[in-house]
Design an enzyme around this catalytic site. Sequence first.
Site, PDB file in Angstrom:
ATOM      1  N   SER A 197     -32.117  15.232 -35.461  1.00 14.96           N
ATOM      2  CA  SER A 197     -31.340  16.470 -35.309  1.00 14.96           C
ATOM      3  C   SER A 197     -29.942  16.408 -35.961  1.00 14.96           C
ATOM      4  O   SER A 197     -29.518  17.402 -36.553  1.00 14.96           O
ATOM      5  CB  SER A 197     -31.233  16.842 -33.829  1.00 14.96           C
ATOM      6  OG  SER A 197     -32.511  17.192 -33.364  1.00 14.96           O
ATOM      7  N   THR A 211     -33.898  17.473 -25.256  1.00 16.08           N
ATOM      8  CA  THR A 211     -35.181  16.863 -25.602  1.00 16.08           C
ATOM      9  C   THR A 211     -35.729  16.094 -24.404  1.00 16.08           C
ATOM     10  O   THR A 211     -35.170  16.139 -23.301  1.00 16.08           O
ATOM     11  CB  THR A 211     -35.059  16.018 -26.892  1.00 16.08           C
ATOM     12  OG1 THR A 211     -36.373  15.615 -27.273  1.00 16.08           O
ATOM     13  CG2 THR A 211     -34.196  14.777 -26.701  1.00 16.08           C
ATOM     14  N   LYS A 226     -36.424  18.959 -20.740  1.00 13.46           N
ATOM     15  CA  LYS A 226     -36.620  20.350 -21.169  1.00 13.46           C
ATOM     16  C   LYS A 226     -36.871  21.300 -19.988  1.00 13.46           C
ATOM     17  O   LYS A 226     -36.550  22.484 -20.072  1.00 13.46           O
ATOM     18  CB  LYS A 226     -37.773  20.437 -22.176  1.00 13.46           C
ATOM     19  CG  LYS A 226     -37.418  19.840 -23.533  1.00 13.46           C
ATOM     20  CD  LYS A 226     -38.533  20.027 -24.548  1.00 13.46           C
ATOM     21  CE  LYS A 226     -38.202  19.319 -25.846  1.00 13.46           C
ATOM     22  NZ  LYS A 226     -39.185  19.526 -26.889  1.00 13.46           N
ATOM     23  N   ASN A 277     -35.241  24.133 -25.026  1.00 14.95           N
ATOM     24  CA  ASN A 277     -34.803  23.017 -25.875  1.00 14.95           C
ATOM     25  C   ASN A 277     -33.494  23.348 -26.587  1.00 14.95           C
ATOM     26  O   ASN A 277     -32.981  22.523 -27.340  1.00 14.95           O
ATOM     27  CB  ASN A 277     -35.879  22.658 -26.909  1.00 14.95           C
ATOM     28  CG  ASN A 277     -35.970  23.676 -27.994  1.00 14.95           C
ATOM     29  OD1 ASN A 277     -35.952  24.877 -27.722  1.00 14.95           O
ATOM     30  ND2 ASN A 277     -36.026  23.228 -29.234  1.00 14.95           N
ATOM     31  N   ALA A 288     -51.931  18.961 -23.305  1.00  9.68           N
ATOM     32  CA  ALA A 288     -51.406  19.984 -22.392  1.00  9.68           C
ATOM     33  C   ALA A 288     -50.056  19.535 -21.851  1.00  9.68           C
ATOM     34  O   ALA A 288     -49.682  19.851 -20.727  1.00  9.68           O
ATOM     35  CB  ALA A 288     -52.399  20.237 -21.262  1.00  9.68           C
ATOM     36  N   ASN A 307     -57.566  18.791 -22.821  1.00 10.14           N
ATOM     37  CA  ASN A 307     -56.685  17.705 -22.402  1.00 10.14           C
ATOM     38  C   ASN A 307     -57.452  16.628 -21.647  1.00 10.14           C
ATOM     39  O   ASN A 307     -58.459  16.896 -21.005  1.00 10.14           O
ATOM     40  CB  ASN A 307     -55.563  18.258 -21.513  1.00 10.14           C
ATOM     41  CG  ASN A 307     -54.395  17.292 -21.424  1.00 10.14           C
ATOM     42  OD1 ASN A 307     -53.988  16.718 -22.438  1.00 10.14           O
ATOM     43  ND2 ASN A 307     -53.859  17.087 -20.232  1.00 10.14           N
ATOM     44  N   THR A 334     -56.368  15.039 -19.067  1.00 15.33           N
ATOM     45  CA  THR A 334     -56.264  15.387 -17.640  1.00 15.33           C
ATOM     46  C   THR A 334     -56.535  16.884 -17.516  1.00 15.33           C
ATOM     47  O   THR A 334     -55.702  17.713 -17.897  1.00 15.33           O
ATOM     48  CB  THR A 334     -54.850  15.044 -17.114  1.00 15.33           C
ATOM     49  OG1 THR A 334     -54.523  13.718 -17.553  1.00 15.33           O
ATOM     50  CG2 THR A 334     -54.765  15.134 -15.614  1.00 15.33           C
TER      51      THR A 334
HETATM   52  P1  NAP Z   1     -45.984  14.832 -23.252  1.00 17.14           P
HETATM   53  O1  NAP Z   1     -45.447  15.942 -22.414  1.00 17.14           O
HETATM   54  O2  NAP Z   1     -45.740  13.442 -22.809  1.00 17.14           O
HETATM   55  O3  NAP Z   1     -47.577  15.070 -23.389  1.00 17.14           O
HETATM   56  C1  NAP Z   1     -48.404  14.103 -23.959  1.00 17.14           C
HETATM   57  C2  NAP Z   1     -49.798  14.671 -24.164  1.00 17.14           C
HETATM   58  O4  NAP Z   1     -50.562  13.679 -24.861  1.00 17.14           O
HETATM   59  C3  NAP Z   1     -50.543  14.965 -22.870  1.00 17.14           C
HETATM   60  O5  NAP Z   1     -51.372  16.069 -23.064  1.00 17.14           O
HETATM   61  C4  NAP Z   1     -51.357  13.695 -22.670  1.00 17.14           C
HETATM   62  O6  NAP Z   1     -52.514  13.869 -21.914  1.00 17.14           O
HETATM   63  C5  NAP Z   1     -51.742  13.385 -24.101  1.00 17.14           C
HETATM   64  N1  NAP Z   1     -52.098  11.989 -24.299  1.00 17.14           N
HETATM   65  C6  NAP Z   1     -51.268  10.921 -24.292  1.00 17.14           C
HETATM   66  N2  NAP Z   1     -51.971   9.797 -24.538  1.00 17.14           N
HETATM   67  C7  NAP Z   1     -53.276  10.168 -24.675  1.00 17.14           C
HETATM   68  C8  NAP Z   1     -54.465   9.459 -24.951  1.00 17.14           C
HETATM   69  N3  NAP Z   1     -54.462   8.147 -25.131  1.00 17.14           N
HETATM   70  N4  NAP Z   1     -55.619  10.163 -25.068  1.00 17.14           N
HETATM   71  C9  NAP Z   1     -55.624  11.502 -24.902  1.00 17.14           C
HETATM   72  N5  NAP Z   1     -54.518  12.223 -24.647  1.00 17.14           N
HETATM   73  C10 NAP Z   1     -53.357  11.566 -24.526  1.00 17.14           C
HETATM   74  O7  NAP Z   1     -45.449  14.913 -24.733  1.00 17.14           O
HETATM   75  P2  NAP Z   1     -45.016  16.234 -25.566  1.00 17.14           P
HETATM   76  O8  NAP Z   1     -43.600  16.547 -25.300  1.00 17.14           O
HETATM   77  O9  NAP Z   1     -46.028  17.296 -25.336  1.00 17.14           O
HETATM   78  O10 NAP Z   1     -45.096  15.704 -27.056  1.00 17.14           O
HETATM   79  C11 NAP Z   1     -46.331  15.302 -27.650  1.00 17.14           C
HETATM   80  C12 NAP Z   1     -46.055  14.879 -29.090  1.00 17.14           C
HETATM   81  O11 NAP Z   1     -45.655  16.029 -29.834  1.00 17.14           O
HETATM   82  C13 NAP Z   1     -44.879  13.906 -29.191  1.00 17.14           C
HETATM   83  O12 NAP Z   1     -45.380  12.615 -29.348  1.00 17.14           O
HETATM   84  C14 NAP Z   1     -44.080  14.350 -30.383  1.00 17.14           C
HETATM   85  O13 NAP Z   1     -44.311  13.459 -31.465  1.00 17.14           O
HETATM   86  C15 NAP Z   1     -44.653  15.685 -30.764  1.00 17.14           C
HETATM   87  N6  NAP Z   1     -43.602  16.740 -30.765  1.00 17.14           N
HETATM   88  C16 NAP Z   1     -43.262  17.269 -31.943  1.00 17.14           C
HETATM   89  C17 NAP Z   1     -42.316  18.269 -32.003  1.00 17.14           C
HETATM   90  C18 NAP Z   1     -41.960  18.853 -33.347  1.00 17.14           C
HETATM   91  O14 NAP Z   1     -40.927  19.525 -33.440  1.00 17.14           O
HETATM   92  N7  NAP Z   1     -42.763  18.645 -34.350  1.00 17.14           N
HETATM   93  C19 NAP Z   1     -41.691  18.729 -30.833  1.00 17.14           C
HETATM   94  C20 NAP Z   1     -42.071  18.146 -29.622  1.00 17.14           C
HETATM   95  C21 NAP Z   1     -43.026  17.147 -29.593  1.00 17.14           C
HETATM   96  P3  NAP Z   1     -52.464  13.736 -20.302  1.00 17.14           P
HETATM   97  O15 NAP Z   1     -51.941  15.051 -19.821  1.00 17.14           O
HETATM   98  O16 NAP Z   1     -53.893  13.514 -19.930  1.00 17.14           O
HETATM   99  O17 NAP Z   1     -51.579  12.596 -19.976  1.00 17.14           O
END
Ligand code: NAP
Length: 469
Positions: free
Chosen positions: A23, A68, A72, A93, A134, A157, A159
């Site tokens: 950022s 972040t 959030k 955010n 999710a 998802n 879960t």
């Molecule tokens: P989060 O709230 O921690 O959610 C993680 C998600 O990944 C949950 O749905 C989780 O499933 C799933 N997951 C984790 N490990 C898994 C596995 N081994 N197998 C299957 N599903 C799995 O994270 P978030 O904030 O949503 O962010 C997710 C990713 O998006 C981040 O790593 C980041 O790189 C990216 N992101 C990008 C931007 C952008 O601007 N491009 C912005 C925000 C985030 P469960 O619910 O079952 O645990």
Amino acid sequence: MNYTDGYTRTCGLIGNPVKHTMSPLIHNSLASMTGINMVYVPFEVKEKELKNAIKGAVALDIQGMNVTIPYKTDVIPFLEDVDPLAKAIGAVNTLVRTENGGFKGYNTDMTGLYHAMQDEGIELKDQTVVILGAGGVARPTAFLCANKGAKKVYILNRTFEKAVDVADEVNLALELNDSDEKVVPMLLGDYRKVLESEDSFIAIQCTSVGLFPDVNSAVIEDEEFYKKVSSAMDLVYRPLQTKFLKLAKEAGARTFSGLKMLLYQGIDAYELWNEDKGIKITKDQADEIYRSMMLEVVGASNIVLEGFMGSGKSTVSELLSEELMLELIDTDEVIEDTEGRTINEIFETEGEASFREMETDLLEAIDSDHWREFVISLGGGMPVKEENRELLRKIGKVVYLRAKPETIFERVKDDDKRPLLKTEDPLAKIKDLLEERAAFYEDVADMIIDTDGKTPLEITKEIIDKLGL
Ligand code: NAP
């Protein structure tokens, strides 16, 4: 470097961790491009200090904040106001100062994703979308897709309960009743059910699977899934080419990393903070920052092409600079322009050693003046000097274009501008010189591309691919 004085507007990021955030690159570049006297600083905030951090930010007259992971949602109770869409999503955010001395929360993850999709030409209207995940980012993604007219949105998802929560929230907020079945929760392992009922869909990867260093995993690895994907977007952007995107690309889908979403959520936040000044970021400005972000992700300040004469450096560097929209520097040309003489003339009047000194001076200038975001095509003998190789390691990712002596001979045999080939047997000279130089080229190279039998375009695409751009 941003200029600061008593009028400087301060904005920042709160989260934990924040050490690897991009950022500051986005916002400090925007400030300097748009001539706004503003600095942007990341603040790592401990969980128990979140409320104090918001109070402190107001007290310090901080104009805007990004929020972040993991705050959030948790930050919402400490805000004076929340934008209705962000309230429906349940996450903010971006915080903008209000006149009453508090902050109003927005969700520019959602608007940023939308702008990124528009920029990439991804149309949601009447499309089926499969969201994988999710978690925090799947939520605004689901809202966006449902809100922008997607025919159906599946949330898959690991879960199941979390997928149900997100689907219920979106259906409720958008007043979609059960019979519409617009947003459908599903257990990740049941993805084949989607394949049975849909011919084609947009897939948006919102899990953290595939994120560096876990780069060889994708949340679904079944090729059958990817055969039905028309466009694939992975919100993970480190690496730029995730396994998910590779599988989708191999199956013929259009693929997009999450880096543009990151850029546009930043741009949308920046425009909100500077609304009073009427700031609107142009496409050219957005593209310029995007290039910096891409290079930052692949860890390269510049892309440097080395290789023997005739290895294709000039043509490939031109194609590379066009393809990546980076400016091109040819070190031989810079020296000729600076000296007002051709390399042939420099060799004839002052000898090779003197020319090599000029090359070192140029590399030192590139390093000490922090030249960034160029494609640099090097003179063929540049990496022979150890001093030069050390400088090259500092100024960028070095790509060695390797070619066999016979290939080189064919490419340069009719070129009379090459001082080193003014000899009876140019092929023998090429072989000798190449043998002498190959170890130096290899020593400094971050990657080696064999160019024999390949067109310049093929070589360019291979470099882009290997860099992960
Ligand atoms: P989060 O709230 O921690 O959610 C993680 C998600 O990944 C949950 O749905 C989780 O499933 C799933 N997951 C984790 N490990 C898994 C596995 N081994 N197998 C299957 N599903 C799995 O994270 P978030 O904030 O949503 O962010 C997710 C990713 O998006 C981040 O790593 C980041 O790189 C990216 N992101 C990008 C931007 C952008 O601007 N491009 C912005 C925000 C985030 P469960 O619910 O079952 O645990």
